[in-house]
Write an enzyme that holds these catalytic residues in place. Structure first.
Site, PDB file in Angstrom:
ATOM      1  N   ASP A  12       0.810  -1.227   0.000  1.00 26.29           N
ATOM      2  CA  ASP A  12       0.000   0.000   0.000  1.00 26.29           C
ATOM      3  C   ASP A  12       0.843   1.277   0.000  1.00 26.29           C
ATOM      4  O   ASP A  12       0.455   2.301   0.565  1.00 26.29           O
ATOM      5  CB  ASP A  12      -0.964   0.020   1.206  1.00 26.29           C
ATOM      6  CG  ASP A  12      -1.864  -1.190   1.213  1.00 26.29           C
ATOM      7  OD1 ASP A  12      -2.266  -1.632   0.130  1.00 26.29           O
ATOM      8  OD2 ASP A  12      -2.155  -1.709   2.316  1.00 26.29           O
ATOM      9  N   HIS A  40      -4.939  -1.529  -5.533  1.00 26.20           N
ATOM     10  CA  HIS A  40      -4.100  -0.462  -6.080  1.00 26.20           C
ATOM     11  C   HIS A  40      -5.015   0.691  -6.486  1.00 26.20           C
ATOM     12  O   HIS A  40      -5.795   0.568  -7.429  1.00 26.20           O
ATOM     13  CB  HIS A  40      -3.290  -0.969  -7.285  1.00 26.20           C
ATOM     14  CG  HIS A  40      -2.205  -1.927  -6.901  1.00 26.20           C
ATOM     15  ND1 HIS A  40      -1.254  -2.388  -7.779  1.00 26.20           N
ATOM     16  CD2 HIS A  40      -1.903  -2.502  -5.713  1.00 26.20           C
ATOM     17  CE1 HIS A  40      -0.437  -3.207  -7.153  1.00 26.20           C
ATOM     18  NE2 HIS A  40      -0.816  -3.303  -5.902  1.00 26.20           N
ATOM     19  N   GLY A 299     -10.845  -3.377   3.687  1.00 23.91           N
ATOM     20  CA  GLY A 299     -11.391  -2.283   4.496  1.00 23.91           C
ATOM     21  C   GLY A 299     -10.852  -2.259   5.921  1.00 23.91           C
ATOM     22  O   GLY A 299     -11.269  -1.460   6.748  1.00 23.91           O
ATOM     23  N   SER A 409       5.272  12.458  -4.286  1.00 19.82           N
ATOM     24  CA  SER A 409       3.832  12.515  -4.508  1.00 19.82           C
ATOM     25  C   SER A 409       3.192  13.301  -3.370  1.00 19.82           C
ATOM     26  O   SER A 409       3.459  13.046  -2.198  1.00 19.82           O
ATOM     27  CB  SER A 409       3.280  11.084  -4.572  1.00 19.82           C
ATOM     28  OG  SER A 409       1.885  11.109  -4.676  1.00 19.82           O
TER      29      SER A 409
HETATM   30  P1  GDP Z   1      -0.857   0.403  -3.493  1.00 17.51           P
HETATM   31  O1  GDP Z   1      -1.496  -0.849  -3.030  1.00 17.51           O
HETATM   32  O2  GDP Z   1       0.620   0.428  -3.281  1.00 17.51           O
HETATM   33  O3  GDP Z   1      -1.215   0.769  -4.899  1.00 17.51           O
HETATM   34  O4  GDP Z   1      -1.424   1.578  -2.569  1.00 17.51           O
HETATM   35  P2  GDP Z   1      -2.970   1.774  -2.115  1.00 17.51           P
HETATM   36  O5  GDP Z   1      -3.732   2.274  -3.275  1.00 17.51           O
HETATM   37  O6  GDP Z   1      -3.469   0.578  -1.405  1.00 17.51           O
HETATM   38  O7  GDP Z   1      -2.815   2.861  -0.989  1.00 17.51           O
HETATM   39  C1  GDP Z   1      -2.342   4.141  -1.264  1.00 17.51           C
HETATM   40  C2  GDP Z   1      -3.449   5.156  -0.928  1.00 17.51           C
HETATM   41  O8  GDP Z   1      -2.897   6.451  -0.861  1.00 17.51           O
HETATM   42  C3  GDP Z   1      -4.520   5.251  -1.987  1.00 17.51           C
HETATM   43  O9  GDP Z   1      -5.732   5.598  -1.366  1.00 17.51           O
HETATM   44  C4  GDP Z   1      -4.036   6.389  -2.887  1.00 17.51           C
HETATM   45  O10 GDP Z   1      -5.090   7.057  -3.570  1.00 17.51           O
HETATM   46  C5  GDP Z   1      -3.416   7.290  -1.886  1.00 17.51           C
HETATM   47  N1  GDP Z   1      -2.260   8.074  -2.329  1.00 17.51           N
HETATM   48  C6  GDP Z   1      -1.233   7.688  -3.128  1.00 17.51           C
HETATM   49  N2  GDP Z   1      -0.290   8.652  -3.196  1.00 17.51           N
HETATM   50  C7  GDP Z   1      -0.751   9.669  -2.416  1.00 17.51           C
HETATM   51  C8  GDP Z   1      -0.216  10.938  -2.042  1.00 17.51           C
HETATM   52  O11 GDP Z   1       0.876  11.323  -2.416  1.00 17.51           O
HETATM   53  N3  GDP Z   1      -0.978  11.684  -1.189  1.00 17.51           N
HETATM   54  C9  GDP Z   1      -2.195  11.290  -0.725  1.00 17.51           C
HETATM   55  N4  GDP Z   1      -2.858  12.103   0.089  1.00 17.51           N
HETATM   56  N5  GDP Z   1      -2.716  10.093  -1.063  1.00 17.51           N
HETATM   57  C10 GDP Z   1      -2.002   9.312  -1.874  1.00 17.51           C
HETATM   58  P1  IMO Z   2      -1.223  -4.157  -2.265  1.00 15.97           P
HETATM   59  O1  IMO Z   2      -0.896  -4.755  -3.588  1.00 15.97           O
HETATM   60  C1  IMO Z   2      -1.345  -4.702   2.042  1.00 15.97           C
HETATM   61  C2  IMO Z   2      -1.040  -8.829   3.416  1.00 15.97           C
HETATM   62  C3  IMO Z   2      -2.175  -9.440   4.198  1.00 15.97           C
HETATM   63  C4  IMO Z   2      -1.445 -10.509   4.980  1.00 15.97           C
HETATM   64  C5  IMO Z   2      -0.358 -10.978   4.018  1.00 15.97           C
HETATM   65  C6  IMO Z   2      -0.722 -12.226   3.242  1.00 15.97           C
HETATM   66  O2  IMO Z   2      -2.426  -3.282  -2.317  1.00 15.97           O
HETATM   67  O3  IMO Z   2      -0.043  -3.553  -1.603  1.00 15.97           O
HETATM   68  P2  IMO Z   2      -2.395 -12.803   1.277  1.00 15.97           P
HETATM   69  O4  IMO Z   2      -3.858 -12.497   1.106  1.00 15.97           O
HETATM   70  O5  IMO Z   2      -1.515 -12.223   0.222  1.00 15.97           O
HETATM   71  O6  IMO Z   2      -2.121 -14.265   1.515  1.00 15.97           O
HETATM   72  O7  IMO Z   2      -2.005 -12.084   2.663  1.00 15.97           O
HETATM   73  O8  IMO Z   2      -0.141  -9.891   3.131  1.00 15.97           O
HETATM   74  N1  IMO Z   2      -1.458  -8.269   2.122  1.00 15.97           N
HETATM   75  C7  IMO Z   2      -1.498  -6.965   1.855  1.00 15.97           C
HETATM   76  N2  IMO Z   2      -1.272  -5.896   2.633  1.00 15.97           N
HETATM   77  N3  IMO Z   2      -1.614  -4.504   0.736  1.00 15.97           N
HETATM   78  C8  IMO Z   2      -1.789  -5.559  -0.076  1.00 15.97           C
HETATM   79  O9  IMO Z   2      -1.791  -5.438  -1.409  1.00 15.97           O
HETATM   80  C9  IMO Z   2      -1.801  -6.864   0.469  1.00 15.97           C
HETATM   81  N4  IMO Z   2      -1.950  -8.109  -0.032  1.00 15.97           N
HETATM   82  C10 IMO Z   2      -1.742  -8.950   0.986  1.00 15.97           C
HETATM   83  O10 IMO Z   2      -2.792  -8.485   5.036  1.00 15.97           O
HETATM   84  O11 IMO Z   2      -0.813  -9.969   6.109  1.00 15.97           O
HETATM   85 MG    MG Z   3      -2.992  -1.453  -1.750  1.00 14.08          MG
END
Ligand code: GDP
Ligand code: IMO
Ligand code: MG
Length: 420
Positions: A12, A40, A299, A409
């Site tokens: 994330d 993502h 969530g 960012s």
């Molecule tokens: P990923 O799984 O690595 O793609 O990341 P996620 O999407 O799960 O989590 C990143 C969250 O931060 C998302 O809600 C993005 O919309 C948000 N986000 C990403 N870059 C920025 C930033 O520079 N500032 C803010 N405020 N939100 C960001």
């Molecule tokens: P993105 O791509 C954050 C975590 C789960 C758990 C461990 C294994 O958005 O970064 P799994 O379902 O893969 O067997 O779970 O990895 N996990 C994540 N945590 N972001 C994710 O995806 C995750 N995908 C799995 O919480 O601890």
């Molecule tokens: Mg994510």
């Protein structure tokens, strides 16, 4: 030119956001591992999306997007997800024949395995069936996406072998078993809906590599949850590293010229396992609240803490990161002071490297403290316009990580980016 995007923390980090930005200039985007455990988030002119299995390059209409050989695919999720995306964007989406198929029983087993563990031992998986599906892959009994294209006879025979074993496992947990007929019907449905998208993606990749076209590899999750280098067993079931990107996408390692390590300006983690810089105070609540730190897939509230340069520099080394993308700087805008972990104390000893998972569980952070900048950075687009204290933070961070920061960012939208 091939660019690999990896998360250098616990997931994330903002990979989707960075891939969406870089994909504007790419001809091919490949998601190379993981499945619909990903969340993502991408915000651009098309709207806001939480992509689970579709690559984050999908919004470049001219790019070919691939769900790569190393992925595990839940076709139900894929179908649902594609309904929310303009149809013309999905025309160039393909699924490699070598990717593995996630079935409903994989999800059941994921849930059952988690439920059978004590609170302390729970991995906190997304319960998407990722681990059980990869287990079948390495056990060499899994069904690959390409198998959906086999004759009915061959497909049914493969399903029979797989279910013979899976139903025994389900019975151990006292769960309902599955019939070959039902799973066969599901496969035929997927074949009908996605058959034209399932193909050997390697010839396309070879051609594009040969022409030196821009190719982007999108990682899922972060290095700290890698199957080998992460916090085993609290990790996912595939390789999230750039090494994994080569092996799982079909790109030779020597063709990767840029590795972008995506890194939040603080840290979050979802699920179990050690997280040395985790906070349990008002700062954690503030980071979660301001950063909207809730899992995009489940969530769940994300665990929050300061950035950890010990873990980030470990990840940068393992991935040969050439460029850092520091995300969510804006979330730190109104903190009086900001900390970064620069070393750990374990059993009275100060160390500057990542120790074993067991030692991480009892480690404490040694922090470097930075002065906050107390002003809004979300509208800044040029390095020179950043507040002085924010510049100091970024410059020190790159020293601690050992890699230059190329992207900062300051918001979730595509243009909320400072390119250095
Ligand atoms: P990923 O799984 O690595 O793609 O990341 P996620 O999407 O799960 O989590 C990143 C969250 O931060 C998302 O809600 C993005 O919309 C948000 N986000 C990403 N870059 C920025 C930033 O520079 N500032 C803010 N405020 N939100 C960001
Ligand atoms: P993105 O791509 C954050 C975590 C789960 C758990 C461990 C294994 O958005 O970064 P799994 O379902 O893969 O067997 O779970 O990895 N996990 C994540 N945590 N972001 C994710 O995806 C995750 N995908 C799995 O919480 O601890
Ligand atoms: Mg994510």
């Amino acid at each position: 030119m091939v660019t690999s995007v990896v998360g250098v923390q616990w997931g994330d980090e903002g990979k989707g956001r960075i891939v969406d930005y870089l994909a504007q200039n790419s001809e091919v985007v490949v998601r190379y591992q993981g499945g619909d455990n990903a969340g993502h988030t991408v915000e651009n002119d098309y709207g806001k999306f939480a992509l689970h299995i579709v690559p984050s390059g999908i919004f470049n209409r001219d790019a070919i997007n691939m769900i790569g050989a190393g992925c595990v695919v839940n076709f139900q999720t894929l179908e649902r997800e594609l309904k929310g995306i303009p149809a013309e964007l999905a025309e160039n989406l393909f699924i490699d024949i070598r990717s593995h198929v996630i079935f409903p029983f994989h999800k059941d087993l994921d849930g059952a395995e988690e439920s059978s563990k004590s609170e302390k031992d729970k991995i906190g998986t997304t319960k998407c069936g990722i681990g059980p599906c990869y287990s079948d892959k390495v056990s060499r009994i899994g069904l690959r996406s390409g198998d959906l294209l086999l004759s009915d006879e061959l497909l049914e025979a493969k399903l029979r072998k797989l279910l013979d074993r899976k139903n025994k496992e389900l019975a151990i947990y006292g769960m309902n078993t599955y019939s070959v007929e039902d799973m066969f019907a599901l496969c035929r449905d997927w074949r009908g809906k996605f058959g034209s998208k399932i193909k050997d993606c390697l010839p396309i990749l070879r051609e594009k590599v040969g022409q030196d076209k821009r190719i982007l590899l999108e990682g899922q999750l972060g290095i700290m949850r890698d199957i080998d280098w992460g916090i085993y067993p609290y990790c996912t079931s595939s390789s999230t590293t750039v090494g994994g990107a080569c092996a799982l996408s079909g790109i030779p390692f020597s063709r990767i010229s840029k590795v972008v390590g995506v890194c939040k300006a603080y840290t979050t983690s979802v699920g179990g396992g050690p997280f040395v810089s985790e906070l349990h105070d008002d700062i954690a609540l503030k980071l979660r609240d301001k950063g909207h730190e809730y899992g995009a897939t489940t969530g769940r509230p994300r665990r929050c803490g300061w950035a950890d340069a010990v873990a980030v520099s470990y990840s940068c080394y393992l991935n040969s990161v050439t460029d850092l993308a520091l995300t969510k700087l804006d979330i730190l805008d109104d903190f009086d002071e900001i900390k970064v972990a620069v070393a750990y104390k374990v059993d009275g000893k100060t160390i500057d490297y990542l120790p074993s998972v067991q030692e991480q569980e009892r480690a404490e952070c040694v922090y470097k403290v930075f002065k906050g900048w107390k002003s809004d950075t979300s509208k800044v687009r040029k390095w020179d316009d950043l507040p002085e204290n924010a510049k100091v933070f970024v410059k020190e961070f790159e020293k601690l990580a050992g890699v230059p920061v190329t992207y900062v960012s300051v918001g979730p939208e595509r243009d909320q980016l400072i390119v250095l």
